[in-house]
Design a protein around this motif. Structure first.
Motif, short mmCIF file in Angstrom:
data_model
loop_
_atom_site.label_atom_id
_atom_site.label_comp_id
_atom_site.label_asym_id
_atom_site.label_seq_id
_atom_site.Cartn_x
_atom_site.Cartn_y
_atom_site.Cartn_z
N SER A 139 -39.16 -68.20 57.80
CA SER A 139 -38.97 -68.45 56.48
C SER A 139 -38.56 -69.87 56.18
N THR A 140 -37.68 -70.56 56.89
CA THR A 140 -37.08 -71.79 56.85
C THR A 140 -37.82 -73.17 57.33
N ALA A 141 -38.85 -72.48 58.19
CA ALA A 141 -39.41 -73.62 59.19
C ALA A 141 -39.87 -74.86 58.61
N ASP A 142 -40.50 -74.66 57.20
CA ASP A 142 -41.02 -75.62 56.38
C ASP A 142 -40.23 -76.78 56.33
N TYR A 143 -38.73 -76.60 56.29
CA TYR A 143 -38.08 -77.56 55.86
C TYR A 143 -37.33 -78.23 57.02
N LEU A 144 -37.54 -77.65 58.24
CA LEU A 144 -36.68 -78.16 59.38
C LEU A 144 -37.41 -79.01 60.64
N TRP A 145 -36.58 -79.93 61.18
CA TRP A 145 -36.95 -80.59 62.11
C TRP A 145 -36.87 -79.88 63.60
N ALA A 146 -35.94 -78.85 63.78
CA ALA A 146 -36.00 -78.05 64.94
C ALA A 146 -34.97 -77.05 64.48
N VAL A 147 -35.07 -75.90 65.52
CA VAL A 147 -34.13 -74.88 65.51
C VAL A 147 -33.23 -75.01 66.79
N ILE B 219 -35.95 -65.30 73.49
CA ILE B 219 -35.91 -65.64 71.95
C ILE B 219 -36.36 -67.13 71.71
N ILE B 220 -35.86 -67.90 72.95
CA ILE B 220 -36.36 -69.32 72.76
C ILE B 220 -37.86 -69.59 72.72
N THR B 221 -38.59 -68.91 73.66
CA THR B 221 -40.20 -68.81 73.69
C THR B 221 -40.65 -68.15 72.32
N GLU B 222 -39.99 -67.25 71.82
CA GLU B 222 -40.47 -66.55 70.62
C GLU B 222 -40.22 -67.47 69.41
N LEU B 223 -38.97 -67.80 69.43
CA LEU B 223 -38.83 -68.93 68.20
C LEU B 223 -39.77 -70.14 68.21
N LYS B 224 -40.13 -70.69 69.27
CA LYS B 224 -41.14 -71.70 69.45
C LYS B 224 -42.46 -71.28 68.90
N GLN B 225 -42.85 -70.16 69.43
CA GLN B 225 -44.12 -69.78 68.71
C GLN B 225 -44.19 -69.58 67.37
N VAL B 226 -43.31 -68.68 66.85
CA VAL B 226 -43.13 -68.63 65.31
C VAL B 226 -43.00 -69.88 64.36
N THR B 227 -42.17 -70.90 64.92
CA THR B 227 -41.94 -71.70 63.95
C THR B 227 -42.91 -73.18 64.45
N GLY B 228 -43.33 -73.19 65.71
CA GLY B 228 -44.01 -74.30 66.03
C GLY B 228 -43.07 -75.61 66.22
N LEU B 229 -41.77 -75.29 66.18
CA LEU B 229 -41.09 -76.40 65.97
C LEU B 229 -40.32 -76.96 67.61
N PRO B 230 -39.49 -77.85 67.71
CA PRO B 230 -38.70 -78.21 68.83
C PRO B 230 -37.38 -77.11 68.85
N ILE B 231 -37.02 -76.71 69.99
CA ILE B 231 -35.93 -75.71 70.08
C ILE B 231 -34.73 -76.46 70.97
#
Ligand code: XMP
Length: 211
Positions: A22-30, A44-56
């Motif tokens: 829900s916040t990915a649009d406003y982030l550079w990374a998680v 969870i690292i792999t999953e977050l990457k898939q869900v957000t498309g952002l650097p982890i």
């Protein structure tokens, strides 16, 4: 350029994925830290990457002997982390072991009051080490903008300054960016907000306005 990094310090997998999406649009990374990895596993690292498309960013603050640092960092990079945070006070050999595997961010000072006891007195030598090793970036405390300014002034130009301590710990986006921060880390002020997306949007607007 400046950007907002979400510090996703929750235990639970579903909650973490929901907030990140829900916040990915406003982030550079998680950024993930021990609470989430302990609560939800390294995948969870792999999953977050898939869900957000952002650097982890894996904020493990690695502080062990070179071999153990290397063993940990290998698994974390394999899981998809793009950056790892490592402590510098353990020495060059331990930091180099991590840097040999991927992009590294070195802690040269911390944002909490106790940082004044041991870390701050050693900051100059940690900055010197960062200038020699040239990591992606260093961590500096947004709770003490004067220290961010000092660290920026001593660092080689290409090395990024990444600042936690905004919001709940008292740091301000504008002061940190004016002092030389490249990336702003925010955790509780986003994930504890009743509307994390709106909190992230407001913070990212602030980051843009000061950049
Ligand atoms: P909050 O909830 O305070 O979360 O916005 C901040 C996040 O950043 C981490 N943190 C630090 N990491 N040096 C670091 O390397 C620091 O000085 C520092 N201060 C906060 C914290 O663990 C959390 O994930």
């Amino acid at each position: 350029m400046s950007g907002l990094i979400l510090a996703l310090d929750v235990y639970d997998r579903e909650g973490a994925l929901e907030i990140a999406e829900s916040t990915a649009d406003y982030l550079w990374a998680v950024k993930v830290n021990w609470p989430l990895i302990i609560g939800s596993g390294l995948k969870i690292i792999t999953e977050l990457k898939q869900v957000t498309g952002l650097p982890i960013i894996a904020d493990l603050k690695l502080a062990d002997i070179p071999n153990t640092n290397r063993l940990i960092a290998r698994k974390v990079f394999e899981a998809g982390a793009d950056y790892i945070i490592a402590h510098g006070f353990v020495g060059r050999d331990s930091v180099k072991a991590v840097m040999g595997l991927g992009e590294t961010i070195i802690v040269v000072e911390m944002s909490h009051p106790g940082a004044k006891e041991f870390i701050q007195p050693g900051a100059d030598r940690l900055i010197e080490m960062a200038n020699e090793l040239e990591p992606f970036g260093v961590i500096a405390p947004a709770t003490r903008p004067e220290r961010v300014r000092y660290i920026r002034s001593k660092l080689k130009p290409g090395i990024k300054v990444i600042t936690p301590g905004i919001g709940t710990q008292g740091g301000k986006v504008g002061e940190a960016i004016k002092a030389g921060s490249d990336y702003i880390i925010v955790g509780r002020s986003i994930y504890e907000n009743e509307n994390p997306r709106e909190a992230a949007r407001r913070l990212s607007e602030e980051v843009k306005a000061w950049s």
